[in-house]
Design a protein around this motif. Structure first.
Motif, PDB file in Angstrom:
ATOM      1  N   ASN A   1     -31.174 -20.517   2.155  1.00 52.78           N
ATOM      2  CA  ASN A   1     -31.687 -20.396   0.785  1.00 52.78           C
ATOM      3  C   ASN A   1     -30.975 -19.291   0.016  1.00 52.78           C
ATOM      4  O   ASN A   1     -30.673 -19.445  -1.167  1.00 52.78           O
ATOM      5  CB  ASN A   1     -33.195 -20.119   0.804  1.00 52.78           C
ATOM      6  CG  ASN A   1     -34.001 -21.348   1.165  1.00 52.78           C
ATOM      7  OD1 ASN A   1     -33.645 -22.457   0.796  1.00 52.78           O
ATOM      8  ND2 ASN A   1     -35.085 -21.163   1.901  1.00 52.78           N
ATOM      9  N   ILE A   2     -30.705 -18.203   0.678  1.00 56.86           N
ATOM     10  CA  ILE A   2     -29.996 -17.102   0.024  1.00 56.86           C
ATOM     11  C   ILE A   2     -28.546 -17.476  -0.254  1.00 56.86           C
ATOM     12  O   ILE A   2     -27.997 -17.195  -1.327  1.00 56.86           O
ATOM     13  CB  ILE A   2     -30.070 -15.820   0.883  1.00 56.86           C
ATOM     14  CG1 ILE A   2     -31.515 -15.313   0.970  1.00 56.86           C
ATOM     15  CG2 ILE A   2     -29.175 -14.729   0.329  1.00 56.86           C
ATOM     16  CD1 ILE A   2     -32.140 -14.956  -0.356  1.00 56.86           C
ATOM     17  N   GLN A   3     -27.907 -18.159   0.709  1.00 56.89           N
ATOM     18  CA  GLN A   3     -26.513 -18.542   0.534  1.00 56.89           C
ATOM     19  C   GLN A   3     -26.334 -19.587  -0.559  1.00 56.89           C
ATOM     20  O   GLN A   3     -25.256 -19.695  -1.147  1.00 56.89           O
ATOM     21  CB  GLN A   3     -25.945 -19.075   1.863  1.00 56.89           C
ATOM     22  CG  GLN A   3     -25.825 -18.025   2.956  1.00 56.89           C
ATOM     23  CD  GLN A   3     -24.970 -16.849   2.533  1.00 56.89           C
ATOM     24  OE1 GLN A   3     -23.833 -17.023   2.097  1.00 56.89           O
ATOM     25  NE2 GLN A   3     -25.506 -15.647   2.649  1.00 56.89           N
ATOM     26  N   ASN A   4     -27.372 -20.363  -0.839  1.00 55.43           N
ATOM     27  CA  ASN A   4     -27.285 -21.415  -1.856  1.00 55.43           C
ATOM     28  C   ASN A   4     -27.375 -20.891  -3.290  1.00 55.43           C
ATOM     29  O   ASN A   4     -27.262 -21.664  -4.240  1.00 55.43           O
ATOM     30  CB  ASN A   4     -28.392 -22.450  -1.639  1.00 55.43           C
ATOM     31  CG  ASN A   4     -28.121 -23.320  -0.419  1.00 55.43           C
ATOM     32  OD1 ASN A   4     -26.992 -23.426   0.048  1.00 55.43           O
ATOM     33  ND2 ASN A   4     -29.167 -23.944   0.114  1.00 55.43           N
ATOM     34  N   ILE A   5     -27.594 -19.619  -3.461  1.00 52.90           N
ATOM     35  CA  ILE A   5     -27.671 -19.043  -4.817  1.00 52.90           C
ATOM     36  C   ILE A   5     -26.289 -19.136  -5.476  1.00 52.90           C
ATOM     37  O   ILE A   5     -25.294 -18.675  -4.923  1.00 52.90           O
ATOM     38  CB  ILE A   5     -28.136 -17.576  -4.762  1.00 52.90           C
ATOM     39  CG1 ILE A   5     -29.573 -17.491  -4.226  1.00 52.90           C
ATOM     40  CG2 ILE A   5     -28.043 -16.928  -6.140  1.00 52.90           C
ATOM     41  CD1 ILE A   5     -30.048 -16.085  -3.960  1.00 52.90           C
ATOM     42  N   ASP A   6     -26.224 -19.759  -6.650  1.00 52.84           N
ATOM     43  CA  ASP A   6     -24.965 -19.925  -7.393  1.00 52.84           C
ATOM     44  C   ASP A   6     -24.724 -18.682  -8.244  1.00 52.84           C
ATOM     45  O   ASP A   6     -25.320 -18.508  -9.312  1.00 52.84           O
ATOM     46  CB  ASP A   6     -25.045 -21.178  -8.277  1.00 52.84           C
ATOM     47  CG  ASP A   6     -23.688 -21.558  -8.850  1.00 52.84           C
ATOM     48  OD1 ASP A   6     -22.874 -20.644  -9.094  1.00 52.84           O
ATOM     49  OD2 ASP A   6     -23.448 -22.762  -9.051  1.00 52.84           O
ATOM     50  N   GLU A   7     -23.839 -17.840  -7.777  1.00 50.65           N
ATOM     51  CA  GLU A   7     -23.591 -16.571  -8.463  1.00 50.65           C
ATOM     52  C   GLU A   7     -22.965 -16.781  -9.837  1.00 50.65           C
ATOM     53  O   GLU A   7     -23.354 -16.141 -10.823  1.00 50.65           O
ATOM     54  CB  GLU A   7     -22.670 -15.693  -7.606  1.00 50.65           C
ATOM     55  CG  GLU A   7     -23.203 -15.417  -6.206  1.00 50.65           C
ATOM     56  CD  GLU A   7     -22.133 -14.842  -5.303  1.00 50.65           C
ATOM     57  OE1 GLU A   7     -21.390 -13.964  -5.770  1.00 50.65           O
ATOM     58  OE2 GLU A   7     -22.038 -15.287  -4.148  1.00 50.65           O
ATOM     59  N   ASN A   8     -21.969 -17.697  -9.909  1.00 45.74           N
ATOM     60  CA  ASN A   8     -21.246 -17.902 -11.171  1.00 45.74           C
ATOM     61  C   ASN A   8     -22.154 -18.458 -12.254  1.00 45.74           C
ATOM     62  O   ASN A   8     -22.094 -18.044 -13.413  1.00 45.74           O
ATOM     63  CB  ASN A   8     -20.065 -18.845 -10.934  1.00 45.74           C
ATOM     64  CG  ASN A   8     -19.016 -18.221 -10.032  1.00 45.74           C
ATOM     65  OD1 ASN A   8     -18.823 -17.011 -10.046  1.00 45.74           O
ATOM     66  ND2 ASN A   8     -18.348 -19.033  -9.239  1.00 45.74           N
ATOM     67  N   GLU A   9     -22.986 -19.402 -11.874  1.00 46.76           N
ATOM     68  CA  GLU A   9     -23.887 -19.993 -12.863  1.00 46.76           C
ATOM     69  C   GLU A   9     -24.871 -18.950 -13.392  1.00 46.76           C
ATOM     70  O   GLU A   9     -25.134 -18.884 -14.597  1.00 46.76           O
ATOM     71  CB  GLU A   9     -24.648 -21.161 -12.241  1.00 46.76           C
ATOM     72  CG  GLU A   9     -25.490 -21.927 -13.237  1.00 46.76           C
ATOM     73  CD  GLU A   9     -26.106 -23.167 -12.631  1.00 46.76           C
ATOM     74  OE1 GLU A   9     -27.177 -23.583 -13.126  1.00 46.76           O
ATOM     75  OE2 GLU A   9     -25.526 -23.708 -11.669  1.00 46.76           O
TER      76      GLU A   9
END
Length: 288
Positions: free
Chosen positions: A210-218
């Motif tokens: 769940n943490i890795q799925n966070i879209d930083e760019n968006e």
């Protein structure tokens, strides 16, 4: 009499050995019970701290950008689910480990009562033996008194033998049950911990994803959009245009001045040409 004395010595050694065994269990089972109870309390406190952490993550997630909010919320959901399993771990450890160890306080007390009864019977036997010896020394010819003392000794010996045999059976069962209980207690402890940590690995894996799925760019784009108003780009172009280098500004100034000079020189030139034409007309008039 010598055989009876050796029998008393043998039973004394046996009783001391049984006392040591019971005392050993009392000491170490008591320590194990206290330590396991502390382990359970600390696990419960860890669960409480985890609940506080979950609440704080929920509160923080509510203030963040969309992807980060969803990722943190999903992480908190998984971490909260883990605390349900931790609570089950606490309950099982209390029931399957701490309580069985605690029950040995009562078991040891009963064994000490058995030991006390055996020691009382043995002391009575030893007292009767001593009494018989004194009677024989004081009244060696009084068969009635000696016979009575021998009868008392015989009854005391039978009672001591009976209680000793009962104690042997009791302590044998005690030892057998102790080994069985230790195996069960530690097996339960290992099983409970394995179940919890197996579930913990599964839940932590999901939480990590769940943490890795966070879209930083968006989320960064969302943040920038909120930071800069819609007309920011046009105003930025104006600022860039007004922030040229000094050399560029000097070149522009010179070009502007040159244009002004050219513009100013043109009327003067026209005036001079007009004056020349007027002079020529005057000359022509004089010749006429």
């Amino acid at each position: 009499m010598m055989m009876l004395g050796r029998g008393l010595d043998a039973r004394d050694n046996q009783t001391r050995q049984i006392q040591d065994a019971v005392s050993n269990v009392e000491k170490h089972f008591g320590e194990l019970c206290q330590i396991f109870a502390g382990y359970v309390r600390k696990t419960a406190r860890l669960r409480d701290k985890a609940d506080l952490l979950v609440n704080e993550i929920y509160a923080y997630a509510a203030t963040e950008t969309p992807n980060l909010k969803v990722g943190l919320k999903n992480f908190a959901d998984e971490f909260s689910r883990l605390q349900d399993y931790r609570q089950a771990e606490v309950d099982r450890l209390e029931a399957k480990v701490v309580e069985p160890l605690k029950s040995y306080g009562t078991i040891v007390k009963l064994k000490r009562d058995d030991l006390k009864a055996t020691l009382t019977a043995k002391n009575r036997e030893a007292k009767q033996l001593s009494q018989l010896e004194k009677t024989r020394q004081r009244n060696p010819s009084d068969r009635h008194i000696i016979s009575q003392a021998e009868s008392e000794l015989q009854r005391a010996s039978l009672d001591a033998t009976r209680t000793t045999r009962q104690l042997e059976e009791t302590i044998d069962n005690f030892e057998k049950q102790k080994i069985k209980d230790i195996k069960n207690i530690f097996s339960e402890f290992i099983t409970i911990e394995m179940l919890f940590h197996g579930k913990a690995l599964e839940i932590y894996t999901a939480a990590y994803q769940n943490i890795q799925n966070i879209d930083e760019n968006e989320d960064l784009e969302v943040f920038r959009s909120s930071l800069y108003p819609p007309d920011y780009q046009s105003r930025l172009d104006i600022v860039r245009a007004n922030s040229k280098s000094p050399l560029q500004r000097t070149g522009s100034l010179k070009s502007s001045l040159k244009t002004v000079q050219i513009s100013n020189s043109t009327p003067r030139k026209e005036e001079e040409e007009e004056e020349e034409e007027d002079d020529e007309d005057d000359d022509d008039e004089e010749e006429l």
